[in-house]
Design a protein around this motif. Structure first.
Motif, PDB file in Angstrom:
ATOM      1  N   GLN A 116       0.929  -1.421   0.045  1.00  0.00           N
ATOM      2  CA  GLN A 116      -0.096  -0.037  -0.076  1.00  0.00           C
ATOM      3  C   GLN A 116       0.789   1.204  -0.080  1.00  0.00           C
ATOM      4  N   GLN A 117       1.987   1.324   0.851  1.00  0.00           N
ATOM      5  CA  GLN A 117       2.921   2.216   0.877  1.00  0.00           C
ATOM      6  C   GLN A 117       3.450   2.529  -0.719  1.00  0.00           C
ATOM      7  N   ARG A 118       3.796   1.678  -1.084  1.00  0.00           N
ATOM      8  CA  ARG A 118       4.419   1.672  -2.632  1.00  0.00           C
ATOM      9  C   ARG A 118       3.383   2.305  -3.412  1.00  0.00           C
ATOM     10  N   GLU A 119       2.071   2.009  -3.334  1.00  0.00           N
ATOM     11  CA  GLU A 119       1.224   2.530  -4.164  1.00  0.00           C
ATOM     12  C   GLU A 119       0.851   4.012  -3.968  1.00  0.00           C
ATOM     13  N   ARG A 120       0.858   4.341  -3.038  1.00  0.00           N
ATOM     14  CA  ARG A 120       0.856   5.889  -2.460  1.00  0.00           C
ATOM     15  C   ARG A 120       2.039   6.542  -2.866  1.00  0.00           C
ATOM     16  N   ASP A 121       3.290   5.991  -2.756  1.00  0.00           N
ATOM     17  CA  ASP A 121       4.464   6.657  -3.450  1.00  0.00           C
ATOM     18  C   ASP A 121       4.645   6.923  -4.919  1.00  0.00           C
ATOM     19  N   ALA A 122       3.866   5.812  -5.597  1.00  0.00           N
ATOM     20  CA  ALA A 122       3.896   5.836  -6.861  1.00  0.00           C
ATOM     21  C   ALA A 122       3.130   7.285  -7.402  1.00  0.00           C
ATOM     22  N   ILE A 123       1.853   7.227  -6.734  1.00  0.00           N
ATOM     23  CA  ILE A 123       0.860   8.322  -7.084  1.00  0.00           C
ATOM     24  C   ILE A 123       1.748   9.834  -6.950  1.00  0.00           C
ATOM     25  N   ARG A 124       2.402   9.965  -5.507  1.00  0.00           N
ATOM     26  CA  ARG A 124       2.888  11.024  -5.094  1.00  0.00           C
ATOM     27  C   ARG A 124       4.213  11.465  -6.127  1.00  0.00           C
ATOM     28  N   LEU A 125       4.761  10.313  -6.606  1.00  0.00           N
ATOM     29  CA  LEU A 125       5.779  10.474  -7.668  1.00  0.00           C
ATOM     30  C   LEU A 125       5.310  10.946  -8.814  1.00  0.00           C
ATOM     31  N   ARG A 126       4.403  10.514  -9.429  1.00  0.00           N
ATOM     32  CA  ARG A 126       3.616  11.239 -10.435  1.00  0.00           C
ATOM     33  C   ARG A 126       3.392  12.720 -10.478  1.00  0.00           C
ATOM     34  N   ALA A 127       2.935  12.756  -9.064  1.00  0.00           N
ATOM     35  CA  ALA A 127       2.398  14.329  -8.964  1.00  0.00           C
ATOM     36  C   ALA A 127       3.595  15.251  -8.497  1.00  0.00           C
ATOM     37  N   GLY A 128       4.934  14.644  -8.530  1.00  0.00           N
ATOM     38  CA  GLY A 128       6.034  15.330  -8.303  1.00  0.00           C
ATOM     39  C   GLY A 128       6.143  15.847  -6.868  1.00  0.00           C
ATOM     40  N   ILE A 130       7.377  13.641  -4.350  1.00  0.00           N
ATOM     41  CA  ILE A 130       8.438  13.096  -3.755  1.00  0.00           C
ATOM     42  C   ILE A 130       9.646  12.843  -4.766  1.00  0.00           C
ATOM     43  N   ALA A 131      10.587  12.688  -4.158  1.00  0.00           N
ATOM     44  CA  ALA A 131      11.762  12.393  -5.085  1.00  0.00           C
ATOM     45  C   ALA A 131      11.515  10.731  -5.561  1.00  0.00           C
ATOM     46  N   GLN A 132      12.230  10.573  -6.624  1.00  0.00           N
ATOM     47  CA  GLN A 132      12.253   9.243  -7.050  1.00  0.00           C
ATOM     48  C   GLN A 132      13.119   8.144  -5.911  1.00  0.00           C
ATOM     49  N   ALA A 133      14.166   8.442  -5.387  1.00  0.00           N
ATOM     50  CA  ALA A 133      14.884   7.673  -4.214  1.00  0.00           C
ATOM     51  C   ALA A 133      13.881   7.232  -3.281  1.00  0.00           C
ATOM     52  N   GLN A 134      12.889   8.162  -2.874  1.00  0.00           N
ATOM     53  CA  GLN A 134      11.873   7.518  -1.786  1.00  0.00           C
ATOM     54  C   GLN A 134      10.989   6.550  -2.452  1.00  0.00           C
ATOM     55  N   PHE A 135      10.640   6.774  -3.770  1.00  0.00           N
ATOM     56  CA  PHE A 135       9.699   5.682  -4.383  1.00  0.00           C
ATOM     57  C   PHE A 135      10.432   4.289  -4.481  1.00  0.00           C
ATOM     58  N   ASP A 136      11.770   4.672  -4.890  1.00  0.00           N
ATOM     59  CA  ASP A 136      12.637   3.326  -4.845  1.00  0.00           C
ATOM     60  C   ASP A 136      12.810   2.731  -3.347  1.00  0.00           C
ATOM     61  N   GLN A 137      12.830   3.429  -2.424  1.00  0.00           N
ATOM     62  CA  GLN A 137      12.908   2.638  -1.133  1.00  0.00           C
ATOM     63  C   GLN A 137      11.567   2.047  -0.886  1.00  0.00           C
ATOM     64  N   SER A 138      10.559   2.562  -1.056  1.00  0.00           N
ATOM     65  CA  SER A 138       9.109   1.961  -0.822  1.00  0.00           C
ATOM     66  C   SER A 138       9.052   0.674  -1.609  1.00  0.00           C
ATOM     67  N   HIS A 139       9.490   0.720  -2.896  1.00  0.00           N
ATOM     68  CA  HIS A 139       9.289  -0.425  -3.806  1.00  0.00           C
ATOM     69  C   HIS A 139      10.191  -1.356  -3.304  1.00  0.00           C
ATOM     70  N   ALA A 140      11.454  -1.155  -2.722  1.00  0.00           N
ATOM     71  CA  ALA A 140      12.130  -2.215  -2.249  1.00  0.00           C
ATOM     72  C   ALA A 140      11.830  -3.041  -1.096  1.00  0.00           C
ATOM     73  N   THR A 141      11.013  -1.920  -0.029  1.00  0.00           N
ATOM     74  CA  THR A 141      10.453  -2.560   1.066  1.00  0.00           C
ATOM     75  C   THR A 141       9.437  -3.643   0.599  1.00  0.00           C
ATOM     76  N   ALA A 142       8.536  -3.284  -0.371  1.00  0.00           N
ATOM     77  CA  ALA A 142       7.448  -4.204  -0.440  1.00  0.00           C
ATOM     78  C   ALA A 142       7.976  -5.310  -1.154  1.00  0.00           C
ATOM     79  N   ILE A 143       9.026  -5.264  -2.006  1.00  0.00           N
ATOM     80  CA  ILE A 143       9.526  -6.655  -2.631  1.00  0.00           C
ATOM     81  C   ILE A 143       9.901  -7.439  -1.569  1.00  0.00           C
ATOM     82  N   ALA A 144      11.035  -7.107  -0.337  1.00  0.00           N
ATOM     83  CA  ALA A 144      11.351  -7.857   0.761  1.00  0.00           C
ATOM     84  C   ALA A 144      10.235  -8.232   1.585  1.00  0.00           C
TER      85      ALA A 144
END
Length: 312
Positions: A116-128, A130-144
């Motif tokens: 769920q956090q990765r989905e929110r960060d993806a929306i926020r990334l498209r809206a500008g 958050i930074a790309q690094a924050q999205f990458d962090q949430s994406h890696a956390t979801a995979i782990a």
């Protein structure tokens, strides 16, 4: 009158020719020595010298405290090996399974939160926002988190399985070894109490109660009726009449009616040989040993008793 006197030696000679020859001999017994393979103190002597015992009758007992303790030890080792094998066959305990299940539930909850956090960060990334690094962090956390769920699922599956085949075979071998050790301990314990192998006469007892008996040392000597035989010696001229199986009549002082017997063994060697090559004149000195068996129920003849053996 003179004619009768002349005929008398001939009549006696004729009678002598029809009288079966008699050979001197003696009775011999083949004794059975009963011993225990283990050393110990003689705690109970159940027979006395001269007693008749039946087959399987108790003869003597050695102390068995140590043998009994060893048996109990091997019995407990067998129980432990069997329990361990059963545990390996059944997998982990139910309590351990419950712990793994609880960890799996927690991991699944964490995986959902990370997704769920990765989905929110993806929306926020498209809206500008958050930074790309924050999205990458949430994406890696979801995979782990998802990987942790899969790991716990596999661990739970493995926990429900029995042990590996090689481990099971090794533990089964341990069970068989413990069972064999227990069987050996049972045998040692049984050997501390000896019984008569057959109905027999107790010829002698060699120890008294309370004495220490070394391993393999006879405590009781038995004489079964079937082990009584007659030994006698015959000249070589009589060998042809004494083939194995030939019926004999054994006489002794005070025996009354002769005892029936039969030839069991004829020695292939002479008992006496002159120091030089014997001639025809010396052949009559050669004698051969003959052994005769008696019916098992014959109790009149005793070892060492002199007898006279005749043909029947």
């Amino acid at each position: 009158m003179m004619r009768c006197l002349l005929l008398l030696p001939l009549l006696l000679a004729a009678c002598t020719e029809h009288t079966p020859p008699g050979y001197p001999g003696y009775v011999e017994g083949e004794y059975v020595a009963i011993a225990a393979p283990q050393a110990g103190r003689l705690t109970h002597l159940a027979v006395r010298r001269g007693q008749q015992v039946a087959a399987k009758a108790a003869l003597f007992t050695l102390e068995n405290d140590q043998a009994d303790a060893v048996r109990r030890q091997h019995q407990q080792q067998l129980a432990a090996a069997q329990a361990q094998l059963q545990d390996m066959q059944s997998g982990k305990r139910p309590q351990e399974i419950e712990v793994l299940q609880a960890r799996q539930v927690a991991a699944e909850a964490e995986a959902r939160r990370a997704a769920q956090q990765r989905e929110r960060d993806a929306i926020r990334l498209r809206a500008g926002a958050i930074a790309q690094a924050q999205f990458d962090q949430s994406h890696a956390t979801a995979i782990a988190a998802a990987a942790e769920v899969r790991r716990l699922q596999r661990e739970l599956t493995v926990a429900r399985l029995p042990g590996r085949s090689a481990q099971l075979r090794a533990q089964a071998a341990q069970v068989e070894a413990a069972r064999a050790a227990l069987s050996q301990a049972d045998w040692v314990l049984r050997q501390t109490a000896q019984r008569a192998p057959a109905a027999a006469l107790v010829s002698d007892t060699l120890y008294r109660e309370g004495e220490w008996v070394p391993a393999g040392s006879p405590v009781v000597r038995l004489l079964p009726p079937a082990n009584v035989k007659v030994r006698f010696f015959v000249p070589q001229a009589a060998l042809a009449q004494l083939a194995p199986g030939r019926a004999l009549a054994v006489r002794c002082d005070g025996c009354g009616v002769p005892v029936a017997a039969w030839v069991d063994y004829v020695s292939p060697q002479a008992e006496y040989t002159p120091p030089v090559i014997y001639s025809n004149d010396a052949r009559h000195k050669l004698v051969f040993l003959v052994e005769a068996r008696l019916p098992p129920q014959t109790a009149r003849l005793r070892p060492g008793q002199p007898v006279t053996v005749g043909l029947r």
